[in-house]
Design a protein around this motif. Structure first.
Motif, PDB file in Angstrom:
ATOM      1  N   ARG A 102      30.485   6.667  55.689  1.00 19.93           N
ATOM      2  CA  ARG A 102      29.523   6.233  54.675  1.00 19.93           C
ATOM      3  C   ARG A 102      29.139   7.400  53.758  1.00 19.93           C
ATOM      4  NH1 ARG A 102      26.326   3.979  57.871  1.00 19.93           N
ATOM      5  NH2 ARG A 102      26.903   1.810  57.539  1.00 19.93           N
ATOM      6  N   ASN A 103      28.956   8.568  54.361  1.00 21.65           N
ATOM      7  CA  ASN A 103      28.608   9.761  53.589  1.00 21.65           C
ATOM      8  C   ASN A 103      29.738  10.177  52.660  1.00 21.65           C
ATOM      9  OD1 ASN A 103      28.668  13.091  53.680  1.00 21.65           O
ATOM     10  ND2 ASN A 103      26.636  12.229  53.335  1.00 21.65           N
ATOM     11  N   GLN A 104      30.985  10.116  53.140  1.00 18.14           N
ATOM     12  CA  GLN A 104      32.134  10.485  52.306  1.00 18.14           C
ATOM     13  C   GLN A 104      32.261   9.560  51.104  1.00 18.14           C
ATOM     14  OE1 GLN A 104      35.382  10.388  55.095  1.00 18.14           O
ATOM     15  NE2 GLN A 104      35.214  12.569  55.566  1.00 18.14           N
ATOM     16  N   LEU A 105      32.061   8.260  51.337  1.00 23.20           N
ATOM     17  CA  LEU A 105      32.171   7.289  50.244  1.00 23.20           C
ATOM     18  C   LEU A 105      31.055   7.510  49.215  1.00 23.20           C
ATOM     19  CD1 LEU A 105      33.039   4.068  52.301  1.00 23.20           C
ATOM     20  CD2 LEU A 105      34.619   5.501  51.000  1.00 23.20           C
ATOM     21  N   ALA A 106      29.849   7.756  49.704  1.00 26.27           N
ATOM     22  CA  ALA A 106      28.719   7.976  48.789  1.00 26.27           C
ATOM     23  C   ALA A 106      28.910   9.263  47.992  1.00 26.27           C
ATOM     24  CB  ALA A 106      27.415   8.027  49.586  1.00 26.27           C
ATOM     25  N   ARG A 107      29.389  10.314  48.665  1.00 26.31           N
ATOM     26  CA  ARG A 107      29.594  11.603  48.022  1.00 26.31           C
ATOM     27  C   ARG A 107      30.597  11.506  46.880  1.00 26.31           C
ATOM     28  NH1 ARG A 107      30.707  14.493  52.738  1.00 26.31           N
ATOM     29  NH2 ARG A 107      32.854  14.771  52.079  1.00 26.31           N
ATOM     30  N   ASN A 108      31.568  10.600  47.025  1.00 25.97           N
ATOM     31  CA  ASN A 108      32.597  10.424  46.003  1.00 25.97           C
ATOM     32  C   ASN A 108      32.265   9.281  45.033  1.00 25.97           C
ATOM     33  OD1 ASN A 108      35.095  12.253  46.573  1.00 25.97           O
ATOM     34  ND2 ASN A 108      34.378  11.601  48.589  1.00 25.97           N
ATOM     35  N   ARG A 109      31.025   8.781  45.134  1.00 28.06           N
ATOM     36  CA  ARG A 109      30.506   7.737  44.222  1.00 28.06           C
ATOM     37  C   ARG A 109      31.380   6.481  44.227  1.00 28.06           C
ATOM     38  NH1 ARG A 109      28.555  11.613  39.148  1.00 28.06           N
ATOM     39  NH2 ARG A 109      27.093  12.849  40.398  1.00 28.06           N
ATOM     40  N   ILE A 110      31.779   6.094  45.406  1.00 26.15           N
ATOM     41  CA  ILE A 110      32.555   4.858  45.585  1.00 26.15           C
ATOM     42  C   ILE A 110      31.585   3.737  45.902  1.00 26.15           C
ATOM     43  CG2 ILE A 110      34.254   3.697  47.062  1.00 26.15           C
ATOM     44  CD1 ILE A 110      35.422   6.608  47.508  1.00 26.15           C
ATOM     45  N   ALA A 111      31.655   2.654  45.138  1.00 25.76           N
ATOM     46  CA  ALA A 111      30.757   1.521  45.343  1.00 25.76           C
ATOM     47  C   ALA A 111      31.238   0.687  46.527  1.00 25.76           C
ATOM     48  CB  ALA A 111      30.710   0.662  44.079  1.00 25.76           C
ATOM     49  N   VAL A 112      30.418   0.591  47.559  1.00 25.28           N
ATOM     50  CA  VAL A 112      30.756  -0.230  48.730  1.00 25.28           C
ATOM     51  C   VAL A 112      30.177  -1.621  48.521  1.00 25.28           C
ATOM     52  CG1 VAL A 112      30.537  -0.507  51.222  1.00 25.28           C
ATOM     53  CG2 VAL A 112      30.807   1.788  50.248  1.00 25.28           C
ATOM     54  N   ILE A 113      31.053  -2.609  48.453  1.00 29.73           N
ATOM     55  CA  ILE A 113      30.654  -3.999  48.202  1.00 29.73           C
ATOM     56  C   ILE A 113      30.752  -4.748  49.524  1.00 29.73           C
ATOM     57  CG2 ILE A 113      31.172  -6.073  46.872  1.00 29.73           C
ATOM     58  CD1 ILE A 113      32.850  -3.887  45.072  1.00 29.73           C
ATOM     59  N   THR A 114      29.619  -5.162  50.049  1.00 30.16           N
ATOM     60  CA  THR A 114      29.582  -5.807  51.368  1.00 30.16           C
ATOM     61  C   THR A 114      29.933  -7.277  51.257  1.00 30.16           C
ATOM     62  OG1 THR A 114      27.873  -4.264  52.105  1.00 30.16           O
ATOM     63  CG2 THR A 114      28.148  -6.276  53.382  1.00 30.16           C
ATOM     64  N   GLY A 115      30.908  -7.693  52.027  1.00 30.72           N
ATOM     65  CA  GLY A 115      31.313  -9.099  52.033  1.00 30.72           C
ATOM     66  C   GLY A 115      32.793  -9.254  52.318  1.00 30.72           C
ATOM     67  N   THR A 116      33.258 -10.481  52.206  1.00 28.64           N
ATOM     68  CA  THR A 116      34.666 -10.814  52.427  1.00 28.64           C
ATOM     69  C   THR A 116      35.296 -11.174  51.091  1.00 28.64           C
ATOM     70  OG1 THR A 116      34.111 -11.686  54.605  1.00 28.64           O
ATOM     71  CG2 THR A 116      36.264 -12.272  53.716  1.00 28.64           C
ATOM     72  N   GLY A 117      36.393 -10.520  50.752  1.00 25.72           N
ATOM     73  CA  GLY A 117      37.027 -10.755  49.457  1.00 25.72           C
ATOM     74  C   GLY A 117      38.213 -11.692  49.536  1.00 25.72           C
ATOM     75  N   ARG A 118      38.416 -12.460  48.479  1.00 24.08           N
ATOM     76  CA  ARG A 118      39.632 -13.282  48.331  1.00 24.08           C
ATOM     77  C   ARG A 118      40.006 -13.275  46.852  1.00 24.08           C
ATOM     78  NH1 ARG A 118      38.612 -18.402  46.339  1.00 24.08           N
ATOM     79  NH2 ARG A 118      36.422 -19.034  46.313  1.00 24.08           N
ATOM     80  N   PHE A 119      41.298 -13.279  46.592  1.00 25.65           N
ATOM     81  CA  PHE A 119      41.765 -13.182  45.207  1.00 25.65           C
ATOM     82  C   PHE A 119      41.418 -14.435  44.399  1.00 25.65           C
ATOM     83  CE2 PHE A 119      44.511  -9.944  47.125  1.00 25.65           C
ATOM     84  CZ  PHE A 119      44.383  -8.932  46.182  1.00 25.65           C
ATOM     85  N   ALA A 120      40.979 -14.193  43.165  1.00 27.60           N
ATOM     86  CA  ALA A 120      40.806 -15.276  42.193  1.00 27.60           C
ATOM     87  C   ALA A 120      42.054 -15.335  41.314  1.00 27.60           C
ATOM     88  CB  ALA A 120      39.561 -15.043  41.343  1.00 27.60           C
ATOM     89  N   ASP A 121      42.560 -14.131  40.970  1.00 29.58           N
ATOM     90  CA  ASP A 121      43.824 -13.994  40.251  1.00 29.58           C
ATOM     91  C   ASP A 121      44.289 -12.552  40.457  1.00 29.58           C
ATOM     92  OD1 ASP A 121      42.543 -12.327  38.250  1.00 29.58           O
ATOM     93  OD2 ASP A 121      41.774 -14.159  37.339  1.00 29.58           O
ATOM     94  N   ALA A 122      45.266 -12.114  39.685  1.00 28.53           N
ATOM     95  CA  ALA A 122      45.839 -10.781  39.903  1.00 28.53           C
ATOM     96  C   ALA A 122      44.934  -9.647  39.440  1.00 28.53           C
ATOM     97  CB  ALA A 122      47.196 -10.679  39.205  1.00 28.53           C
ATOM     98  N   HIS A 123      43.802  -9.998  38.804  1.00 30.02           N
ATOM     99  CA  HIS A 123      42.891  -8.946  38.339  1.00 30.02           C
ATOM    100  C   HIS A 123      41.445  -9.188  38.747  1.00 30.02           C
ATOM    101  CE1 HIS A 123      45.443  -6.260  35.950  1.00 30.02           C
ATOM    102  NE2 HIS A 123      46.144  -7.337  35.617  1.00 30.02           N
ATOM    103  N   SER A 124      41.225 -10.084  39.698  1.00 29.79           N
ATOM    104  CA  SER A 124      39.845 -10.322  40.134  1.00 29.79           C
ATOM    105  C   SER A 124      39.808 -10.915  41.540  1.00 29.79           C
ATOM    106  CB  SER A 124      39.106 -11.253  39.158  1.00 29.79           C
ATOM    107  OG  SER A 124      39.704 -12.537  39.157  1.00 29.79           O
ATOM    108  N   VAL A 125      38.688 -10.684  42.208  1.00 27.11           N
ATOM    109  CA  VAL A 125      38.472 -11.259  43.543  1.00 27.11           C
ATOM    110  C   VAL A 125      37.096 -11.911  43.583  1.00 27.11           C
ATOM    111  CG1 VAL A 125      39.933  -9.584  44.770  1.00 27.11           C
ATOM    112  CG2 VAL A 125      37.495  -9.099  44.473  1.00 27.11           C
ATOM    113  N   TRP A 126      36.976 -12.914  44.447  1.00 33.34           N
ATOM    114  CA  TRP A 126      35.688 -13.483  44.786  1.00 33.34           C
ATOM    115  C   TRP A 126      35.203 -12.772  46.042  1.00 33.34           C
ATOM    116  CZ3 TRP A 126      33.194 -16.393  41.462  1.00 33.34           C
ATOM    117  CH2 TRP A 126      33.907 -17.216  40.567  1.00 33.34           C
ATOM    118  N   VAL A 127      33.966 -12.334  46.055  1.00 32.38           N
ATOM    119  CA  VAL A 127      33.391 -11.679  47.233  1.00 32.38           C
ATOM    120  C   VAL A 127      32.230 -12.508  47.746  1.00 32.38           C
ATOM    121  CG1 VAL A 127      32.264  -9.626  48.166  1.00 32.38           C
ATOM    122  CG2 VAL A 127      34.096  -9.384  46.483  1.00 32.38           C
ATOM    123  N   ASP A 128      32.349 -12.937  49.000  1.00 35.54           N
ATOM    124  CA  ASP A 128      31.278 -13.682  49.675  1.00 35.54           C
ATOM    125  C   ASP A 128      30.418 -12.669  50.409  1.00 35.54           C
ATOM    126  OD1 ASP A 128      29.645 -15.239  51.187  1.00 35.54           O
ATOM    127  OD2 ASP A 128      31.218 -16.306  52.264  1.00 35.54           O
TER     128      ASP A 128
END
Length: 469
Positions: A102-128
């Motif tokens: 968690r610290n490594q991800l925050a230090r590198n300014r990576i946005a952690v999106i909590t949920g389960t992802g599924r593709f909507a198309d080749a350039h987007s996902v739906w996240v529950d």
């Protein structure tokens, strides 16, 4: 120009996903990472590699197994070992590692999106996000690092108590008095040896005629000898026909007609890619029946802007290689130059005792008609081996008699997964057995085995040369 939410979106935070996200962030990209709640670090940290290896260390310590050569076969740190004793150390390590990630991800300014992802198309996902509502996230490039879960045969009624898989076994309520392990692969043998060390009466059922058939045969025979000494029974060439749950135990019925009663049955039937909920088809992707995604040499899928790494692409499915796959995929996705992964990759098996190797086995060299000489060092002949109480360990070097190159390094015993890297480095740098002969190693160490084995091989080669010219 289309403006996306993220330059790179990573699905999964296991070893491959984590390293991919960090590599892209280091290159100045806007990175998002999708992961389920309470699963940061993926299966590796939460139910797989880290918990199982921590459990192994707890077992070794509490049973006093590694000290019995010194203090006698009855030596134990604790007489009654409970699941709570084992779980305490495991949970401590999981919590610490999760914090590190968690610290490594925050230090590198990576946005952690909590949920389960599924593709909507080749350039987007739906996240529950567990709120009942889905949010749509867009990306330029994506890396699938969804990992795997234990494969569960449809014919088996898993209840996570009597009949478990390799994820469920770390959550048992008590140390079983008896256990049947179905499958003598890496995971099956790791858990078989751990529970045998705890005093569980273990029976291993394997449909093939040998276990760990990709390892050196002499090393595997040594492991079998030590596991039999811990009262492990092997049933090779056998298959489980049915498992019947009863009030106090389970009854395993083999196709040969044999019946085995056990408190717990653990299935180790391979792994299944966690792609069934990703809706791959929406992005133009497919997976095979094991849930694996096909990729090219740069880990790119059939869809140009989507990559896949880690266990979800299949062999070798190791945390170590997955990390490097994630890094290389991110480099390529970001258009950065990279070097391919080195062909020499070590294999580490955390049985009790450990096995590790790099390069070729004797069988592979024999089948390819490649001449080789063997140099062996036994831990019992090393001062450090006596100090740590390891009288069974060994290191084997396979050496080319023509030019002295190392063709393979095989280690069995204490610290095997650590000291194998010395051989890996020598091989990777094109070194020869002469380098090991001429090198000074710290004394007393287990690494000194390299010099002993190198001298053994060199003396054999010299004798052959003297006679044969």
């Amino acid at each position: 120009m289309i403006v996306y939410d993220y330059d790179l979106l990573v699905l999964g935070s296991g070893p491959s996903g984590q390293k991919a996200a960090i590599a892209a962030a280091k290159l100045g990209r806007r990175v998002g990472l999708v992961e389920r709640r309470d699963m940061l670090g993926g299966v590796c940290i939460n139910t797989g590699t880290v918990p199982s290896k921590t459990l192994r260390e707890a077992v070794l310590y509490l049973t006093g197994l590694s000290q019995r050569d010194l203090y006698g076969s009855s030596y134990r740190v604790k007489d009654e070992i409970t699941v709570s004793d084992l779980a305490a150390r495991t949970q401590h390590v999981i919590n610490r590692q999760t914090d590190v990630i968690r610290n490594q991800l925050a230090r590198n300014r990576i946005a952690v999106i909590t949920g389960t992802g599924r593709f909507a198309d080749a350039h987007s996902v739906w996240v529950d996000g567990d709120s009942g509502r889905e949010s749509r996230i867009t990306f330029d490039k994506a890396i699938i690092a969804a990992g795997t879960r234990p494969a569960r045969p449809d014919s088996v009624d898993f209840d996570d108590r009597t009949i478990v898989d390799s994820d469920g076994v770390i959550n048992l309520q008590a140390v079983p008095r008896s256990m049947v392990v179905v499958g003598a692969g890496v995971i099956g043998m790791e858990y078989a040896s751990m529970f045998a060390a705890l005093g569980t009466k273990v029976t291993v059922v394997e449909r093939r005629e040998r276990m760990l058939d990709f390892c050196d045969e002499e090393v595997v025979e040594s492991l079998k000898y030590h596991l039999r000494d811990l009262s492990v029974t092997f049933r090779f060439g056998e298959e489980v026909a049915a498992v019947e749950k009863h009030q106090t135990a389970a009854l395993c019925v083999l196709k040969s007609g044999k019946k085995i009663v056990a408190d717990t049955v653990m299935y180790s039937a391979g792994r299944q890619g966690q792609t069934d909920e990703l809706d791959l088809a929406a992005a133009g992707l497919t997976a095979d029946r094991r849930g694996r995604i096909e990729v090219d040499a740069n880990y790119r899928t059939a869809v140009e802007n989507i990559y896949a790494v880690g266990d979800v692409i299949g062999f070798p499915a190791l945390a170590s290689t997955s990390m490097e796959q994630g890094r290389l995929a991110a480099q390529h996705a970001c258009g950065e130059p990279d070097r391919p992964m080195h062909a020499l990759q070590p294999i580490g098996i955390y049985t009790i005792p450990e096995i590790s190797f790099v390069g070729k086995t004797e069988e592979e060299l024999t089948d390819s008609a490649t001449p080789f000489e063997v140099g062996i060092a036994r831990y019992r002949e090393l001062a450090r081996g006596q100090i740590v109480g390891d009288s069974y360990g060994m290191l084997k070097l396979l050496v080319s008699p023509a030019d002295g190159r190392l063709l393979g390094v095989h280690v069995f015993g204490t610290g095997a997964t650590e000291i194998v890297h010395i051989g890996q480095t020598v091989m990777g740098c094109g070194g020869t057995v002469d380098y090991l002969v001429d090198t000074v190693f710290n004394y007393p160490t287990l690494a000194e085995a390299y010099k002993v084995a190198a001298l053994d091989a060199s003396n054999k080669i010299r004798n052959i040369t003297r006679i044969d010219g």
